[in-house]
Write a protein that holds these residues in place. Structure first.
Motif, PDB file in Angstrom:
ATOM      1  N   PHE A 181       0.840  -1.213  -0.018  1.00  0.00           N
ATOM      2  CA  PHE A 181       0.307  -0.086   0.038  1.00  0.00           C
ATOM      3  C   PHE A 181       0.754   1.379  -0.009  1.00  0.00           C
ATOM      4  O   PHE A 181       1.875   1.384   0.785  1.00  0.00           O
ATOM      5  CB  PHE A 181      -0.867  -0.055   1.084  1.00  0.00           C
ATOM      6  CG  PHE A 181      -2.050   1.342   1.073  1.00  0.00           C
ATOM      7  CD1 PHE A 181      -2.709   1.465   0.195  1.00  0.00           C
ATOM      8  CD2 PHE A 181      -1.836   2.032   2.481  1.00  0.00           C
ATOM      9  CE1 PHE A 181      -3.723   2.605   0.264  1.00  0.00           C
ATOM     10  CE2 PHE A 181      -2.581   2.863   2.344  1.00  0.00           C
ATOM     11  CZ  PHE A 181      -3.664   3.524   1.581  1.00  0.00           C
ATOM     12  N   SER A 182       0.593   2.321  -0.992  1.00  0.00           N
ATOM     13  CA  SER A 182       1.385   3.389  -1.113  1.00  0.00           C
ATOM     14  C   SER A 182       0.821   4.417  -0.186  1.00  0.00           C
ATOM     15  O   SER A 182      -0.077   4.951  -0.345  1.00  0.00           O
ATOM     16  CB  SER A 182       1.065   3.751  -2.536  1.00  0.00           C
ATOM     17  OG  SER A 182       1.430   5.115  -2.732  1.00  0.00           O
ATOM     18  N   SER A 183       1.339   4.434   0.989  1.00  0.00           N
ATOM     19  CA  SER A 183       1.014   5.295   2.168  1.00  0.00           C
ATOM     20  C   SER A 183       1.852   6.565   2.250  1.00  0.00           C
ATOM     21  O   SER A 183       2.382   6.729   1.159  1.00  0.00           O
ATOM     22  CB  SER A 183       0.851   4.624   3.441  1.00  0.00           C
ATOM     23  OG  SER A 183       0.262   5.430   4.624  1.00  0.00           O
ATOM     24  N   SER A 184       1.862   7.263   3.222  1.00  0.00           N
ATOM     25  CA  SER A 184       2.126   8.845   3.103  1.00  0.00           C
ATOM     26  C   SER A 184       2.608   9.064   4.506  1.00  0.00           C
ATOM     27  O   SER A 184       2.022   8.655   5.649  1.00  0.00           O
ATOM     28  CB  SER A 184       1.413   9.611   2.596  1.00  0.00           C
ATOM     29  OG  SER A 184       1.497  11.004   3.023  1.00  0.00           O
ATOM     30  N   CYS A 185       3.393   9.805   4.699  1.00  0.00           N
ATOM     31  CA  CYS A 185       4.041  10.581   6.077  1.00  0.00           C
ATOM     32  C   CYS A 185       2.937  11.447   6.485  1.00  0.00           C
ATOM     33  O   CYS A 185       2.969  11.880   7.889  1.00  0.00           O
ATOM     34  CB  CYS A 185       5.418  11.177   5.807  1.00  0.00           C
ATOM     35  SG  CYS A 185       5.366  12.858   4.777  1.00  0.00           S
ATOM     36  N   THR A 186       1.967  11.883   5.564  1.00  0.00           N
ATOM     37  CA  THR A 186       0.814  12.754   6.248  1.00  0.00           C
ATOM     38  C   THR A 186       0.198  12.029   7.305  1.00  0.00           C
ATOM     39  O   THR A 186      -0.527  12.560   7.863  1.00  0.00           O
ATOM     40  CB  THR A 186       0.127  13.007   5.064  1.00  0.00           C
ATOM     41  OG1 THR A 186      -0.586  11.956   4.501  1.00  0.00           O
ATOM     42  CG2 THR A 186       0.659  13.931   4.041  1.00  0.00           C
ATOM     43  N   PHE A 204       7.980   9.875   2.129  1.00  0.00           N
ATOM     44  CA  PHE A 204       7.917  11.199   2.621  1.00  0.00           C
ATOM     45  C   PHE A 204       7.987  11.950   1.145  1.00  0.00           C
ATOM     46  O   PHE A 204       6.645  11.917   0.753  1.00  0.00           O
ATOM     47  CB  PHE A 204       9.460  11.499   3.396  1.00  0.00           C
ATOM     48  CG  PHE A 204       9.174  10.908   4.797  1.00  0.00           C
ATOM     49  CD1 PHE A 204       8.910  11.923   5.701  1.00  0.00           C
ATOM     50  CD2 PHE A 204       8.817   9.610   5.078  1.00  0.00           C
ATOM     51  CE1 PHE A 204       8.576  11.482   7.148  1.00  0.00           C
ATOM     52  CE2 PHE A 204       8.610   9.253   6.436  1.00  0.00           C
ATOM     53  CZ  PHE A 204       8.458   9.923   7.440  1.00  0.00           C
ATOM     54  N   ASN A 205       8.804  12.589   0.757  1.00  0.00           N
ATOM     55  CA  ASN A 205       8.360  13.768  -0.403  1.00  0.00           C
ATOM     56  C   ASN A 205       9.243  13.160  -1.625  1.00  0.00           C
ATOM     57  O   ASN A 205      10.450  13.670  -1.926  1.00  0.00           O
ATOM     58  CB  ASN A 205       8.732  14.914  -0.180  1.00  0.00           C
ATOM     59  CG  ASN A 205       7.475  15.764   0.701  1.00  0.00           C
ATOM     60  OD1 ASN A 205       7.441  15.168   1.779  1.00  0.00           O
ATOM     61  ND2 ASN A 205       6.752  16.578   0.394  1.00  0.00           N
TER      62      ASN A 205
END
Length: 339
Positions: free
Chosen positions: A122-127, A178-179
């Protein structure tokens, strides 16, 4: 071995397809081309010598997802990128984000749940961390109330994966990026946002090439060394390689838990002004920018502790901020025919 990559013609997806094919995997790409181009297939083929199988399919259509899995019964490994991803846009249009990012995930998992065994990245995020209390952020940091609907969809998405994995044959890895920035060093694929870019680096390169009049820097009153927001900028090629390692970990059954979580970043924070200065250095271009007010949904600073990914996944970022910015500039010049 066949791997399904959703959103596989997008920025991160296309670079991951390249790394998968370079490792000998057979790749099936699903993309609805809402924020990508069919030309990316040619770029992938030029780099790897092979064009992945492609289906133009909208994952929001449940019947289409069912039909795909009825046709591709041997697909049990999925890397899921297909999602809307702009923080600012999500604040203005939350229902678009909830429909696109949540429904598509549910429909995919409903099909994988039918299988005896399946692997899901799953493509998650630091958000998901919101504004964390401590830097750098470890995977044990609290998941705080999201600053944006986009961030909330990633939190909800992670919860869905946890819940489904607990009662099915699905094993999963959640990669919290992260970015991501940069482009493939060949300049055959890169970031190509449709319309006005929502992310910093494509806006920088489009400004430098003359497509945009000037870059807006959102806020210079943050409690950071130069007042601008700090992020952990990771080269997209490094990020893509993390997906291949995560997939191999699941295929080889090396995972210790049904769901594992890894931060994927460089471990170093850079401010917006630092990124601008680094770009000016590598491109030898003076960038026109102005300071404007803060943007809704943005946090002050976010950068990763990557010890877990380094030690458990065997992954470490190899490329620098300057490498990433140089590749992004090379890509921008190529697509504008200004090499």
């Amino acid at each position: 071995m066949k791997i399904l990559v959703t959103g596989g013609l997008g920025f991160i997806g296309s670079h991951t397809v390249v790394e998968l094919q370079n490792e000998g995997f057979e790749v099936v790409v699903i993309d609805n081309l809402s924020n990508s181009s069919i030309d990316v297939l040619d770029g992938i083929q030029k780099i790897t010598g092979k064009k992945p199988f492609f289906e133009n399919l909208d994952l929001k259509n449940k019947v289409s997802v069912q039909d795909f899995f009825d046709k591709h019964t041997d697909v049990t490994h999925v890397i899921h990128f297909a999602a809307s991803k702009a923080v600012g846009e999500s604040v203005g249009n939350p229902l678009l984000y909830y429909e696109n990012n949540i429904n598509t995930l549910v429909y995919l998992l409903q099909e994988l749940e039918k299988k005896t065994e399946a692997n899901f990245i799953f493509s998650s995020s630091c958000t998901v961390y919101g504004q964390a209390d401590d830097m750098p952020i470890t995977e044990k940091a609290s998941v705080k109330p999201a600053f944006s609907p986009y961030g909330n969809t990633k939190q909800i998405g992670e919860e869905i994966v946890w819940d489904v994995s607990a009662v099915s044959g699905i094993n999963a890895v959640l990669l919290r990026y992260f970015n991501p920035i940069g482009a493939h060093p060949s300049a055959e694929i890169g970031e190509l946002p449709l319309g006005v870019p929502q992310n910093l680096v494509p806006f920088i390169t489009q400004t430098a090439i003359g497509l945009r009049q000037e870059l807006s820097v959102f806020g210079d009153d943050y409690p950071t060394p130069d007042g601008t927001a700090v992020r952990d900028y990771i080269h997209v090629v490094d990020l893509a390689k993390a997906h291949v390692l995560a997939l191999k970990r699941l295929i080889e059954k090396k995972n210790k838990d049904k769901v594992e979580v890894f931060n994927i970043g460089t471990g170093k924070g850079s401010s917006v002004l630092e990124v601008i200065k680094a770009f000016e250095k590598v491109s030898e271009q003076k960038l026109a920018y102005k300071i404007v007010g803060r943007r809704d949904g943005d946090v002050t600073e976010v950068y990763a502790n990557t010890d877990k990914a380094n030690q458990v996944l065997g992954w470490k970022a190899q490329l620098t901020l300057e490498d990433a910015l140089g590749s992004a500039w090379k890509w921008e010049k190529k697509i504008r025919n200004n090499i």
